[in-house]
Design an enzyme around this catalytic site. Sequence first.
Site, PDB file in Angstrom:
ATOM      1  N   ASP A 131       0.794  -1.283   0.004  1.00 28.66           N
ATOM      2  CA  ASP A 131      -0.027  -0.037  -0.047  1.00 28.66           C
ATOM      3  C   ASP A 131       0.796   1.199   0.058  1.00 28.66           C
ATOM      4  O   ASP A 131       2.017   1.247   0.072  1.00 28.66           O
ATOM      5  CB  ASP A 131      -0.827   0.116   1.391  1.00 28.66           C
ATOM      6  CG  ASP A 131      -2.061  -1.034   1.249  1.00 28.66           C
ATOM      7  OD1 ASP A 131      -2.235  -1.681  -0.135  1.00 28.66           O
ATOM      8  OD2 ASP A 131      -2.469  -1.343   2.127  1.00 28.66           O
ATOM      9  N   TYR A 152       6.903  -9.862   6.832  1.00 25.32           N
ATOM     10  CA  TYR A 152       6.915  -8.387   7.222  1.00 25.32           C
ATOM     11  C   TYR A 152       7.335  -8.113   8.552  1.00 25.32           C
ATOM     12  O   TYR A 152       7.381  -8.779   9.362  1.00 25.32           O
ATOM     13  CB  TYR A 152       5.413  -7.924   6.961  1.00 25.32           C
ATOM     14  CG  TYR A 152       4.713  -7.524   5.590  1.00 25.32           C
ATOM     15  CD1 TYR A 152       4.846  -6.463   5.106  1.00 25.32           C
ATOM     16  CD2 TYR A 152       4.218  -8.628   5.094  1.00 25.32           C
ATOM     17  CE1 TYR A 152       4.486  -6.244   3.639  1.00 25.32           C
ATOM     18  CE2 TYR A 152       3.819  -8.490   3.645  1.00 25.32           C
ATOM     19  CZ  TYR A 152       3.708  -7.250   3.194  1.00 25.32           C
ATOM     20  OH  TYR A 152       3.314  -7.098   1.672  1.00 25.32           O
TER      21      TYR A 152
END
Length: 284
Positions: free
Chosen positions: A63, A124
């Site tokens: 994003d 992540y």
Amino acid sequence: MADEVEPGHVRVRLDLSYDGKDFSGWAKQREGQRTVQGEIEDALRTVTRSGRTYELTVAGRTDSGVHARGQVAHVDLPVEVWAEHREKLLRRLAGRLPHDVRVWKAEEAPAGFNARFSAVWRRYAYRVTDDPGGVDPLLRSHVLWHDWQLDVEAMNAASAGLLGEHDFAAYCKRREGATTIRTLQRFDWERGADGIVTATVRADAFCHNMVRSLVGALLFVGDGHRGVEWPAKVLAAGVRDSAVHVVRPHGLTLEEVAYPVDELLAARSREARNKRSLGEAGCC
């Protein structure tokens, strides 16, 4: 099928990193929006002196504002283009790309490789500090400031209750036709010597806003606003909870994407395309 390279083309794997601060995410958008995909595709077209754009397929779309250290993509190039430019491609891309995105490796991919569907997991990291003085100015684009003291032990206890295969609808922004069933393989927190608390989150795949929602829920546990059992209860409820805050993107970095051995790439790609069902999996 996307794993079948057109005759006369070569599939090239690209390993890359970027600082997401000034990007509107990975994927190309309407004109005027600066994206990672757009920058790399423009650079490829320029350095190969091509009249067409060679589109990239990425392991995981990030994003707006999210960073990547270990992103992977692939691009299918004509055999003659690859033969002409392969030796100098990295150096030429480095000279053409802006300073906040870099391609570190470009090599012919093994048969069956698909940057998105062949991946077995993505890892992540989310970085946050609870220092009362705030974030080090040199780290402000990569670390979130949380204005409450965090109990890392409580956060780890709560994270453990989310591991495994579940429907993560309570922590995902729904997309039409997309499943929210995921296998969360790792979710833990560690405070470094510098005081920064890092969440490591690994799963076979992630749905939209999943990592940032999970982090938001666990921060509420860490600062004492919610009990250790609360995140698992939200998960079991299966619906978005207004108390789950989607934290800001700048603390999030895609660190690594893993793939199986070459012989299993095509099989993994086929498996990943199947829409998942908890009932079919016999789980939970």
